[in-house]
Design a protein around this motif. Sequence first.
Motif, mmCIF file in Angstrom:
data_model
loop_
_atom_site.group_PDB
_atom_site.id
_atom_site.type_symbol
_atom_site.label_atom_id
_atom_site.label_comp_id
_atom_site.label_asym_id
_atom_site.label_seq_id
_atom_site.Cartn_x
_atom_site.Cartn_y
_atom_site.Cartn_z
ATOM 1 N N VAL A 207 57.925 22.742 128.898
ATOM 2 C CA VAL A 207 58.677 21.973 127.912
ATOM 3 C C VAL A 207 59.244 20.749 128.615
ATOM 4 O O VAL A 207 59.902 20.863 129.650
ATOM 5 C CB VAL A 207 59.817 22.815 127.305
ATOM 6 C CG1 VAL A 207 60.707 21.955 126.412
ATOM 7 C CG2 VAL A 207 59.253 23.986 126.509
ATOM 8 N N LEU A 208 58.993 19.568 128.041
ATOM 9 C CA LEU A 208 59.436 18.318 128.634
ATOM 10 C C LEU A 208 60.028 17.403 127.575
ATOM 11 O O LEU A 208 59.654 17.468 126.399
ATOM 12 C CB LEU A 208 58.272 17.592 129.310
ATOM 13 C CG LEU A 208 57.675 18.230 130.562
ATOM 14 C CD1 LEU A 208 56.379 17.526 130.944
ATOM 15 C CD2 LEU A 208 58.664 18.188 131.715
ATOM 16 N N HIS A 209 60.932 16.515 128.022
ATOM 17 C CA HIS A 209 61.420 15.432 127.171
ATOM 18 C C HIS A 209 60.785 14.099 127.535
ATOM 19 O O HIS A 209 60.730 13.198 126.697
ATOM 20 C CB HIS A 209 62.947 15.319 127.270
ATOM 21 C CG HIS A 209 63.673 16.298 126.405
ATOM 22 N ND1 HIS A 209 63.564 16.304 125.032
ATOM 23 C CD2 HIS A 209 64.509 17.311 126.713
ATOM 24 C CE1 HIS A 209 64.308 17.274 124.531
ATOM 25 N NE2 HIS A 209 64.877 17.906 125.528
ATOM 26 N N ASP A 210 60.330 13.970 128.775
ATOM 27 C CA ASP A 210 59.746 12.712 129.230
ATOM 28 C C ASP A 210 58.267 12.668 128.848
ATOM 29 O O ASP A 210 57.435 13.370 129.426
ATOM 30 C CB ASP A 210 59.923 12.585 130.746
ATOM 31 C CG ASP A 210 59.569 11.204 131.267
ATOM 32 O OD1 ASP A 210 58.527 10.657 130.857
ATOM 33 O OD2 ASP A 210 60.335 10.674 132.103
ATOM 34 N N VAL A 211 57.958 11.822 127.885
ATOM 35 C CA VAL A 211 56.592 11.746 127.361
ATOM 36 C C VAL A 211 55.620 11.281 128.444
ATOM 37 O O VAL A 211 54.486 11.770 128.537
ATOM 38 C CB VAL A 211 56.552 10.811 126.146
ATOM 39 C CG1 VAL A 211 55.125 10.556 125.687
ATOM 40 C CG2 VAL A 211 57.382 11.377 125.005
ATOM 41 N N ASN A 212 56.061 10.366 129.295
ATOM 42 C CA ASN A 212 55.153 9.824 130.304
ATOM 43 C C ASN A 212 54.914 10.788 131.460
ATOM 44 O O ASN A 212 53.840 10.770 132.065
ATOM 45 C CB ASN A 212 55.664 8.473 130.798
ATOM 46 C CG ASN A 212 55.489 7.399 129.729
ATOM 47 O OD1 ASN A 212 54.424 7.265 129.144
ATOM 48 N ND2 ASN A 212 56.550 6.666 129.443
ATOM 49 N N LEU A 213 55.886 11.642 131.770
ATOM 50 C CA LEU A 213 55.615 12.713 132.720
ATOM 51 C C LEU A 213 54.558 13.655 132.159
ATOM 52 O O LEU A 213 53.647 14.094 132.877
ATOM 53 C CB LEU A 213 56.898 13.489 133.030
ATOM 54 C CG LEU A 213 57.876 12.872 134.028
ATOM 55 C CD1 LEU A 213 59.129 13.741 134.140
ATOM 56 C CD2 LEU A 213 57.240 12.683 135.396
ATOM 57 N N ALA A 214 54.671 13.962 130.880
ATOM 58 C CA ALA A 214 53.665 14.825 130.243
ATOM 59 C C ALA A 214 52.293 14.175 130.269
ATOM 60 O O ALA A 214 51.283 14.828 130.546
ATOM 61 C CB ALA A 214 54.084 15.134 128.809
#
Length: 269
Positions: A207-214
């Motif tokens: 689960v992530l909030h940072d779209v660019n890390l994803a």
Amino acid sequence: MTTKLDGNCLALDTVSLSRRNKLILDRISCQLYPGEVLGILGANGAGKSTLLNVLSGELPADAGRVLLDGVVIHDMSVGELARRRTVLPQQAGLAFNLAVREVVAMGAYPFPELSARDVASAIKAALQCAEVAHLAERRYPELSGGEQQRVQFARVLVQALIARNPGEARYLLLDEPTASLDPRHQHGLLGAAAMLAKQEQLGVAVVLHDVNLAATYCNRIVLLAAGQLVAQGIPAEVLQSGYLRQTYQLDSQVIAHPQHPERPLVLFA
């Protein structure tokens, strides 16, 4: 008695869940395969952590099925499940004044048959992978929040990788593991997860909030909005302006990453 079903993955099959008469997950189907990193993205309250908790078997669904390699997850014993999947929650609190090495050793608890030498070897490898080997003799409560998070990551790595049978799939579920980390350690943790997914054939859901890390580290992405599945697929298919607007209620521009052209780069307005 377990119920065998087809499929080699950790999967949600048309899962729904309500709390206090509010629908949290609405007929969600998705799969986590060995060897991949699956990103789970969405705004606050979209149902991301709930989805992960249902996927882990820690939270029962109201409808639908959760399957681990074709077996209904609630047909598995607690001990059997602990040997096949491991979970890093958002807040892995620990009140005891243990050394970091002792905290990481907790990952071996589901495997009492192992020798002390095997456990020590697994702990050493996990400490190095999580970049906390230099903290091994420190007391856990004395660490910063980011350091504690990396120690907990090492703990779940021990559980996910130790004493695997040939061909056995393991699944690692991470709930916002980068929330308390600086940029260097965000990339370090997700890079380690992606490396282990590829080399060890782990199925990693994060689960992530940072779209660019994803976009950088995930093989596939699930987008959630208000408990509903907006899109799922490879980053280039999912991280599109229309889907992102539906997910975050924000306009965005999606361009090719200057260093990794095959990966999208999202700029929110």
